[in-house]
Design an enzyme around this catalytic site. Structure first.
Site, mmCIF file in Angstrom:
data_model
loop_
_atom_site.group_PDB
_atom_site.id
_atom_site.type_symbol
_atom_site.label_atom_id
_atom_site.label_comp_id
_atom_site.label_asym_id
_atom_site.label_seq_id
_atom_site.Cartn_x
_atom_site.Cartn_y
_atom_site.Cartn_z
ATOM 1 N N LYS A 1 1.006 -1.254 -0.011
ATOM 2 C CA LYS A 1 -0.150 -0.023 0.022
ATOM 3 C C LYS A 1 0.820 1.360 0.006
ATOM 4 C CE LYS A 1 -4.419 -1.588 1.842
ATOM 5 N NZ LYS A 1 -3.974 -3.046 1.388
ATOM 6 N N ASP B 1 -1.217 -2.142 -4.382
ATOM 7 C CA ASP B 1 -2.628 -2.038 -4.074
ATOM 8 C C ASP B 1 -3.259 -0.970 -4.462
ATOM 9 O OD1 ASP B 1 -2.742 -4.718 -2.741
ATOM 10 O OD2 ASP B 1 -2.614 -3.863 -0.664
ATOM 11 N N MET B 2 -4.365 -0.584 -4.522
ATOM 12 C CA MET B 2 -5.005 0.566 -5.008
ATOM 13 C C MET B 2 -5.872 1.079 -3.695
ATOM 14 S SD MET B 2 -5.224 3.073 -7.049
ATOM 15 C CE MET B 2 -4.725 2.619 -8.794
ATOM 16 N N GLN C 1 -10.047 -0.763 -9.767
ATOM 17 C CA GLN C 1 -11.303 -0.774 -9.083
ATOM 18 C C GLN C 1 -12.787 -0.454 -10.120
ATOM 19 O OE1 GLN C 1 -10.122 2.419 -6.588
ATOM 20 N NE2 GLN C 1 -9.561 1.059 -4.830
ATOM 21 N N ARG D 1 -4.784 -6.373 -11.145
ATOM 22 C CA ARG D 1 -5.608 -7.028 -10.242
ATOM 23 C C ARG D 1 -6.766 -6.183 -10.501
ATOM 24 N NH1 ARG D 1 -4.427 -6.284 -4.491
ATOM 25 N NH2 ARG D 1 -3.032 -7.908 -4.789
ATOM 26 N N GLY E 1 -13.539 -2.700 -5.402
ATOM 27 C CA GLY E 1 -13.044 -1.344 -4.891
ATOM 28 C C GLY E 1 -13.937 -1.410 -3.509
ATOM 29 N N THR F 1 -12.230 -11.497 -6.781
ATOM 30 C CA THR F 1 -13.696 -11.374 -6.086
ATOM 31 C C THR F 1 -14.083 -12.715 -5.692
ATOM 32 O OG1 THR F 1 -15.964 -10.924 -6.829
ATOM 33 C CG2 THR F 1 -14.406 -11.986 -8.458
ATOM 34 N N HIS F 2 -15.087 -12.422 -4.581
ATOM 35 C CA HIS F 2 -15.614 -13.668 -3.990
ATOM 36 C C HIS F 2 -17.017 -13.882 -4.743
ATOM 37 C CE1 HIS F 2 -12.557 -11.467 -1.150
ATOM 38 N NE2 HIS F 2 -12.155 -12.719 -1.442
ATOM 39 N N ARG G 1 -12.404 -2.891 7.269
ATOM 40 C CA ARG G 1 -12.897 -3.004 5.960
ATOM 41 C C ARG G 1 -13.393 -4.520 5.731
ATOM 42 N NH1 ARG G 1 -8.453 0.092 4.667
ATOM 43 N NH2 ARG G 1 -7.113 -1.792 3.743
ATOM 44 N N ARG G 2 -12.631 -5.494 6.062
ATOM 45 C CA ARG G 2 -13.276 -6.868 6.171
ATOM 46 C C ARG G 2 -14.346 -7.282 6.851
ATOM 47 N NH1 ARG G 2 -9.698 -6.203 3.002
ATOM 48 N NH2 ARG G 2 -11.589 -5.924 1.838
HETATM 49 P P1 FDA Z 1 -18.845 -8.731 -2.356
HETATM 50 O O1 FDA Z 1 -18.526 -8.142 -1.372
HETATM 51 O O2 FDA Z 1 -20.223 -8.967 -3.161
HETATM 52 O O3 FDA Z 1 -18.729 -10.625 -1.776
HETATM 53 C C1 FDA Z 1 -19.266 -11.602 -2.551
HETATM 54 C C2 FDA Z 1 -19.502 -12.596 -1.464
HETATM 55 O O4 FDA Z 1 -18.207 -13.127 -0.772
HETATM 56 C C3 FDA Z 1 -20.376 -12.247 0.026
HETATM 57 O O5 FDA Z 1 -21.623 -12.093 -0.552
HETATM 58 C C4 FDA Z 1 -19.835 -13.335 0.755
HETATM 59 O O6 FDA Z 1 -20.467 -14.374 0.588
HETATM 60 C C5 FDA Z 1 -18.348 -13.176 0.461
HETATM 61 N N1 FDA Z 1 -17.714 -12.248 1.163
HETATM 62 C C6 FDA Z 1 -16.993 -11.259 0.757
HETATM 63 N N2 FDA Z 1 -16.346 -10.466 1.624
HETATM 64 C C7 FDA Z 1 -16.264 -11.163 2.884
HETATM 65 C C8 FDA Z 1 -15.831 -11.064 4.138
HETATM 66 N N3 FDA Z 1 -15.120 -10.092 4.555
HETATM 67 N N4 FDA Z 1 -16.247 -11.979 4.969
HETATM 68 C C9 FDA Z 1 -17.037 -12.833 4.746
HETATM 69 N N5 FDA Z 1 -17.473 -13.281 3.461
HETATM 70 C C10 FDA Z 1 -17.025 -12.401 2.659
HETATM 71 N N6 FDA Z 1 -10.095 -3.185 -2.861
HETATM 72 C C11 FDA Z 1 -9.412 -2.157 -3.173
HETATM 73 O O7 FDA Z 1 -10.144 -1.284 -3.026
HETATM 74 N N7 FDA Z 1 -8.209 -2.119 -3.493
HETATM 75 C C12 FDA Z 1 -7.290 -3.202 -3.503
HETATM 76 O O8 FDA Z 1 -6.035 -3.163 -3.751
HETATM 77 C C13 FDA Z 1 -8.046 -4.529 -3.288
HETATM 78 N N8 FDA Z 1 -7.140 -5.682 -3.089
HETATM 79 C C14 FDA Z 1 -7.908 -6.718 -3.040
HETATM 80 C C15 FDA Z 1 -7.342 -8.139 -3.246
HETATM 81 C C16 FDA Z 1 -7.922 -8.979 -3.289
HETATM 82 C C17 FDA Z 1 -7.172 -10.568 -3.588
HETATM 83 C C18 FDA Z 1 -9.279 -9.145 -3.054
HETATM 84 C C19 FDA Z 1 -10.028 -10.522 -3.189
HETATM 85 C C20 FDA Z 1 -9.828 -8.100 -2.818
HETATM 86 C C21 FDA Z 1 -9.354 -6.860 -2.847
HETATM 87 N N9 FDA Z 1 -10.079 -5.710 -2.585
HETATM 88 C C22 FDA Z 1 -9.317 -4.480 -2.941
HETATM 89 C C23 FDA Z 1 -11.260 -5.594 -2.089
HETATM 90 C C24 FDA Z 1 -12.398 -5.676 -3.328
HETATM 91 O O9 FDA Z 1 -12.347 -4.317 -3.797
HETATM 92 C C25 FDA Z 1 -13.719 -5.720 -2.677
HETATM 93 O O10 FDA Z 1 -14.028 -4.989 -1.713
HETATM 94 C C26 FDA Z 1 -13.862 -7.111 -2.031
HETATM 95 O O11 FDA Z 1 -13.432 -8.201 -2.605
HETATM 96 C C27 FDA Z 1 -15.427 -7.681 -1.905
HETATM 97 O O12 FDA Z 1 -15.947 -7.483 -3.175
HETATM 98 P P2 FDA Z 1 -16.564 -8.916 -4.030
HETATM 99 O O13 FDA Z 1 -16.134 -8.690 -5.284
HETATM 100 O O14 FDA Z 1 -15.676 -9.897 -3.200
HETATM 101 O O15 FDA Z 1 -17.892 -8.877 -3.733
#
Ligand code: FDA
Length: 302
Positions: free
Chosen positions: A91, A125-126, A155, A176, A180, A218-219, A278-279
């Site tokens: 970061k 990271d962003m 993002q 990546r 966001g 993404t998850h 954030r998590r």
């Molecule tokens: P979404 O938030 O809709 O999640 C989809 C599903 O995943 C949820 O319904 C749940 O089931 C599960 N889930 C997600 N988060 C969870 C949690 N904390 N606990 C339990 N279950 C959870 N952002 C950014 O701004 N700058 C960055 O540099 C990065 N770097 C980064 C690296 C990596 C490897 C990942 C996976 C993500 C990031 N992010 C990030 C974060 C990203 O922008 C985003 O906020 C999260 O990945 C959540 O978005 P999803 O696409 O997963 O969808």
């Protein structure tokens, strides 16, 4: 997320730090490099790659930035020494982006050189939108200076991202792509889930059409499935999936079993608070967890 959950998310900063620490422990490898080493080794044993993040952002003093850079150098040495399948994620505010751009550039370039000597890669990271221009400008500088072992994050929630993809295209960047996480104003960022998803799909198209290597971070099951369809025909070395430590681990294992590269983001360190908040914000079950924890403290021995 329902109204109640949103209310809890807004209240999270008021939740006592020990509670935040306990609830967020699955998302963090631990406080030491040894904790990260063990976590990465366990992930590697499951066929998962890793990216190691030294927790720490928004430093206010030069020596703090230098300490974070030193922690990354130690991480690079351990990753190489143990033969781990991992790179690092950095970061820029932790390296002094808001303090002194030249210091940040020098520390980052030093890390990329160090990683390069070990045939390793550095992901920038962003962070929030006040960092986007400087982060992309530093990335361009580094590439112009011949550094190839470095990538950025874009993002999908930001309205500017398709333009950034077009402007970065000649560099064939390693990107990546994520939704966001930072809360941004409507003037610059899409607000509703479906529009962010649509943007994610367009960004993925744009990056793949430019021949970029994409880390699909993404998850979100719908986006994972879309990406799997979109990536058909590419070899598993042309892209990777990325997930956060402690999130959807079973889904990650399924992707590995199906032959995809999957990298897990492994944060460690003492400065766990901002990352943890954030998590927790994103955990759909956060309201229940917080309520249970608070109830347990109000009624001891329950
Ligand atoms: P979404 O938030 O809709 O999640 C989809 C599903 O995943 C949820 O319904 C749940 O089931 C599960 N889930 C997600 N988060 C969870 C949690 N904390 N606990 C339990 N279950 C959870 N952002 C950014 O701004 N700058 C960055 O540099 C990065 N770097 C980064 C690296 C990596 C490897 C990942 C996976 C993500 C990031 N992010 C990030 C974060 C990203 O922008 C985003 O906020 C999260 O990945 C959540 O978005 P999803 O696409 O997963 O969808």
């Amino acid at each position: 997320m329902g109204l109640f959950d949103r209310a809890v998310v807004r209240l999270l900063p008021a939740v006592p730090r020990p509670v935040v620490q306990r609830l967020s422990s699955p998302y963090i490898a631990g406080s030491t490099l040894d904790d990260a080493r063990r976590t990465v080794a366990a992930l590697n044993a499951e066929g998962k790659l890793a990216t190691v993040d030294v927790l720490g952002e928004e430093v206010t003093r030069r020596d703090e930035a230098e300490t974070i850079a030193e922690a990354y150098r130690e991480a690079l040495a351990v990753i190489e020494g143990d033969g781990l399948e991992a790179n690092i994620s950095v970061k820029l505010t932790g390296l002094g982006l808001k303090l002194d751009l030249d210091l940040c550039r020098a520390l980052l370039a030093g890390l990329i050189d160090d990683a390069g000597r070990r045939a390793m890669f550095v992901r920038i990271d962003m962070e929030d939108s006040t960092c986007t221009d400087d982060t992309l400008a530093l990335y361009r500088d580094l590439r112009a200076g011949g550094h190839e072992n470095v990538g950025v994050v874009l993002q999908a929630c930001l309205k500017r991202t398709m333009r950034d993809i077009a402007e970065l295209a000649p560099l064939r960047p390693n990107v990546r792509l994520c939704k966001g996480i930072y809360i941004e104003p409507e003037s610059i960022a899409f607000q509703d889930d479906e529009t962010v998803r649509r943007s994610f799909r367009s960004c993925l198209d744009g990056l793949l059409d430019n021949g970029s290597y994409v880390g699909v971070a993404t998850h979100d099951e719908e986006l994972i499935r879309h990406s799997l369809r979109r990536l058909t025909g590419l070899t598993p070395l042309d892209y990777e999936f990325q997930m956060l430590l402690g999130v959807r681990e079973r889904r990650a294992s399924e992707l590995v079993a199906a032959g995809h590269r999957l990298r897990v983001y492994v944060p460690f360190g003492q400065r766990w608070y901002e990352y943890s908040l954030r998590r927790l914000q994103e955990n759909p079950k956060v309201a229940g967890y917080v309520a249970r924890d608070v109830a347990a403290r109000l009624v001891p021995g329950r």
